[in-house]
Design an enzyme around this catalytic site. Structure first.
Site, PDB file in Angstrom:
ATOM      1  N   GLU A 197      36.649 -21.042 -21.583  1.00 57.32           N
ATOM      2  CA  GLU A 197      37.140 -19.679 -21.451  1.00 57.32           C
ATOM      3  C   GLU A 197      38.177 -19.349 -22.529  1.00 57.32           C
ATOM      4  OE1 GLU A 197      36.680 -21.184 -17.117  1.00 57.32           O
ATOM      5  OE2 GLU A 197      36.935 -22.021 -19.125  1.00 57.32           O
TER       6      GLU A 197
ATOM      7  N   ASP B 207      17.435 -57.588 -32.210  1.00 56.44           N
ATOM      8  CA  ASP B 207      17.151 -56.372 -32.986  1.00 56.44           C
ATOM      9  C   ASP B 207      18.278 -55.967 -33.926  1.00 56.44           C
ATOM     10  OD1 ASP B 207      14.824 -56.330 -31.554  1.00 56.44           O
ATOM     11  OD2 ASP B 207      15.391 -54.665 -30.247  1.00 56.44           O
TER      12      ASP B 207
ATOM     13  N   ALA C 237      10.737 -46.707 -24.032  1.00 60.26           N
ATOM     14  CA  ALA C 237       9.813 -46.282 -25.084  1.00 60.26           C
ATOM     15  C   ALA C 237       8.668 -47.281 -25.084  1.00 60.26           C
ATOM     16  CB  ALA C 237      10.508 -46.247 -26.441  1.00 60.26           C
TER      17      ALA C 237
ATOM     18  N   GLY D 143      16.548 -54.142 -22.997  1.00 60.55           N
ATOM     19  CA  GLY D 143      15.209 -54.664 -22.805  1.00 60.55           C
ATOM     20  C   GLY D 143      14.814 -54.701 -21.341  1.00 60.55           C
TER      21      GLY D 143
END
Length: 329
Positions: A47, A195, A149, A262
């Site tokens: 606001e 990874d 994924a 994982g």
């Protein structure tokens, strides 16, 4: 209100642990004079940002806000009083503030002669950027999304362990944009070591989003000194445990947490009952072998399976993003 809702997206991640609110100020003729969203903690609320843009045009005008204007003094003053002082004649908001410390703005405004309406597009707003904050107000912990994924057969890697890239660039761009809206991203030490991810939120042009989530690694093994997780990005939080509840203890102010580890970490959060929302990025690929998306040893029969309700399906190039809500009895 749709404009205010769109504005609120800019506050997600930035405003935590405060709610990501959007606001629009119309002048006395009904023209948009200012719009904005809540800034970082200690900064102005939505606001105040919208009123500052509107300036004198706010007098006699209307404020439209996704959450009831706050009524308390913390690191900033009450927005209800700022609206009154600016000469706002009417306020329309979507969601009543469930926090008793901040609630009461509507009554203060009415007492000052301001016309107030609540519940405007409440259902739509409650499913938007305010959703994680509202969840925390109700449950006392962050909203937890499990991101998967996977190929169409549920595999997240080929038998030789290769997994880059199962999904296409549009899906990856969407995933990075979401990282820019969350408070923390969680992986296990297995993913961190195998990874070497950065777990940053990157734009399609390779640059970084302004907001970077905290990077949480769950497990007892050490993140190497030269790991990308120790490089630029959000803070690295080592949680030396295999218990998902320890992650929540390490994130006392988080509103929205993304589990991107994982199959073992995914299974641990599911077994602990700490997944509220699942995002499945599904690629038109069949691997036929390799790691499955989830490893949950607590499920031994179909009756114990986690049931979900589909909320949305989005096409991302050749991939699909399917949003599910976890169904609990």
């Amino acid at each position: 209100m749709a404009t205010a809702l769109a504005e609120s997206a800019g506050a997600q991640g930035l405003s935590s642990p405060n709610p990501p609110v959007g606001a629009v100020v119309l002048d006395a003729e009904g023209r948009i004079a200012g719009a904005g969203h809540t800034r970082e903690p200690g900064g102005p609320h939505a606001e105040i940002v919208a009123l500052a843009q509107a300036g004198p045009a706010a007098a006699g005008g209307t404020a439209v806000v996704t959450l009831e204007p706050c009524n308390h003094t913390g690191r900033t003053g009450p927005c209800s009083r700022a609206l009154i002082d600016a000469g706002i004649a009417a306020v329309h908001y979507a969601i009543a503030d469930p926090n008793p410390q901040a609630a009461g703005g509507a009554e203060t405004l009415r007492a000052a002669g301001v016309a107030v309406t609540g519940g405007v597009l409440a259902d739509e707003v409650s499913r938007g950027p305010l959703r994680p904050w509202l969840f925390r107000q109700q449950h006392g912990r962050p909203l937890i999304t499990l991101k998967l994924a996977a190929a169409a057969d549920g595999r997240i890697a080929a038998p030789d362990g290769t997994s880059r890239w199962i999904t296409g660039p549009a899906a990856r761009e969407h995933a990075h944009a979401q990282r820019a809206r969350i408070d923390a991203i969680v992986v296990g030490t297995g993913t961190a070591l195998a990874d070497d991810p950065a777990l940053t939120a990157r734009r399609a042009d390779g640059g970084d989003h302004p907001h970077q989530p905290a990077r949480v690694v769950l497990g007892h093994r050490e993140v190497p000194a030269g790991a990308r997780l120790r490089g630029p990005g959000g803070p690295l939080i080592d949680v030396r445990s295999h218990d998902p509840h320890a992650v929540l203890a390490a994130l006392p102010d988080a509103l929205w947490v993304l589990v991107e580890g994982g199959p073992t970490v995914a299974g641990a959060f599911l077994a602990a009952g700490l997944v509220d929302h699942v995002q499945l990025y599904q690629a038109p690929v069949l691997l036929g072998g390799g790691a499955a998306a989830v490893d949950d040893a607590s499920v031994t029969t179909l009756a114990q399976a986690t049931r979900m309700r589909r909320e949305a399906v989005t096409e991302l190039g050749d991939d699909l993003l399917i949003d599910f809500a976890i169904e609990r009895g």
